[in-house]
Design an enzyme around this catalytic site. Structure first.
Site, mmCIF file in Angstrom:
data_model
loop_
_atom_site.group_PDB
_atom_site.id
_atom_site.type_symbol
_atom_site.label_atom_id
_atom_site.label_comp_id
_atom_site.label_asym_id
_atom_site.label_seq_id
_atom_site.Cartn_x
_atom_site.Cartn_y
_atom_site.Cartn_z
ATOM 1 C CB CYS A 82 -0.939 0.005 1.202
ATOM 2 S SG CYS A 82 -2.075 -1.393 1.227
ATOM 3 C CB CYS A 212 -13.189 -1.402 6.250
ATOM 4 S SG CYS A 212 -13.470 -2.300 7.792
ATOM 5 C CB CYS A 213 -10.193 2.079 2.871
ATOM 6 S SG CYS A 213 -9.000 0.744 2.623
#
Length: 396
Positions: A82, A212-213
């Site tokens: 990420c 949560c993304c």
């Protein structure tokens, strides 16, 4: 390193859900062209390019950039989970600061699949196996998605250590949506209430779905130049990378069985300390920050890792509104990963784009008043943390 790197162009495309996504090469080309246009340059000016993505075949960077020109320059493909986008930025800044190049493109893109992140190559050793084994030793086995288990566990560990009101994490999600309402590039712009966040399905520990993304697709890019190149070509060189640091895990990530360190708290704290020392600034000097809020729990612990508030005070920091407009430092004016979305390879450069716009004073309805110093934080489990400090140069 002797040269100060300038961010002379940024660009991104609106993030989308996987069902509405263009192919990665189209998204990447659009973002690269946007950054070049913002800088006022052609691709022929680019001397090196760093292309970041996580889910893609080798040389996808070339596939994305060749339509702009087959110029023969080095194109380096980057994958750092990420933190991929900010790793591409880190390498681009190094190339300029070292004098190896005067004009470099950092590009990040991702075409993701719906649902939680999953293993792509199950027939070989998994990079996150040690992290998951350490988490299992502390938490016990679970069928929850690995990322949610790790970051949810970190939030639960913080709450156990310091105590938190039940709605503290949910307030971060509410703030993210309120900020995203003013960002046309964000995926989720509809406001939500604390009650709605808490009522959404539980994913793991304190995390509900709205904390949560989402998996999203998108692309972003930045043009990094030397000051001399910017002046010679009449570019806007007002935004500098004043300091930058990249860190990886140390033995205590695993030996201390501390779930917060397992998700990058230690890496973040070390990188931030290096940046503040390099630039000679105090975190209290910051007015705007884009940090890695893949989950609400990570945003909360990152407040303290970055020194935005003292250890154990994040709940008060949130309750007092010090993390939003009218408070001490506006965190994630873009809506962050929670609302803007998280296309892994593009995230770091989308953060860069937001902060450059903030420092230029061109962020529209989400403009942070008086922004002159901006901090970016981007992490990838496995692990890497990149912290970047941007400064607006004095016009004189």
């Amino acid at each position: 390193m002797t040269a100060t790197a300038r961010v002379t162009g940024v660009g991104m495309i609106p993030f989308t859900t996987p069902s509405k996504s263009e192919t990665y090469d189209v998204m990447a080309e659009r973002a690269a062209r946007a950054a070049l246009a913002d800088a006022g340059l052609d691709y022929r000016h680019i001397q090196q390019a760093y292309a970041g993505y996580v889910y893609g075949d080798s040389t996808a960077g070339q596939r994305a950039l060749y339509p702009l020109g087959e110029s023969g320059i080095p194109i380096v493909n980057v994958n750092n989970n990420c933190a991929t986008g900010s790793t591409a930025l880190f390498l681009a800044r190094q190339a300029v600061a070292s004098g190896a190049a005067d004009c470099v493109l950092a590009l990040g893109f991702e075409q993701m699949r719906p649902g939680a992140l999953a293993t792509v190559w199950p027939d070989r050793p998994q990079p996150l196996a040690r992290f998951e084994d350490t988490a299992t030793a502390v938490q016990g086995p679970s069928t929850a998605p690995a990322a949610a288990r790790l970051f949810g566990g970190a939030g639960a560990a913080y709450a156990e250590r310091h105590g938190l009101a039940p709605d503290t994490f949910a307030r971060i999600a509410v703030k993210a949506r309120a900020h995203a309402a003013h960002n046309p590039d964000a995926v989720f712009r509809t406001p939500v209430s604390v009650e709605e966040v808490l009522a959404s399905p539980v994913v793991y520990g304190p995390l509900t779905r709205l904390q949560c993304c989402p998996p999203t697709c998108g692309a972003a890019a930045a043009v990094i130049t030397s000051e001399s190149f910017a002046r010679a070509h009449g570019l806007d060189s007002s935004i500098t990378i004043a300091a930058q640091a990249m860190t990886t895990d140390t033995p205590d990530t695993f030996t201390e069985q501390d779930l917060m360190k397992l998700v990058g708290y230690g890496m973040t704290r070390a990188a931030a300390a290096q940046v503040y020392e390099q630039a000679g600034v105090d975190p209290l000097d910051l007015t705007v920050v884009e940090l890695h809020d893949c989950f609400t729990t990570n945003e909360l612990i990152t407040y303290e890792a970055l020194g935005l508030t003292p250890e154990g005070t994040a709940e008060k920091f949130i309750a007092d509104g010090d993390n939003t407009y009218g408070g001490r430092v506006v965190t994630n004016p873009s809506g962050g990963l929670l609302s803007k979305g998280h296309p892994l390879g593009a995230t770091g450069l989308a953060q860069c784009t937001e902060l450059v716009r903030q420092l230029r004073g061109t962020a529209g309805a989400r403009q942070v008043e008086g922004a002159r110093l901006a901090l970016q934080h981007n992490i990838g489990l496995g692990g890497a943390a990149v912290v970047t400090l941007y400064a607006k140069a004095d016009p004189k």
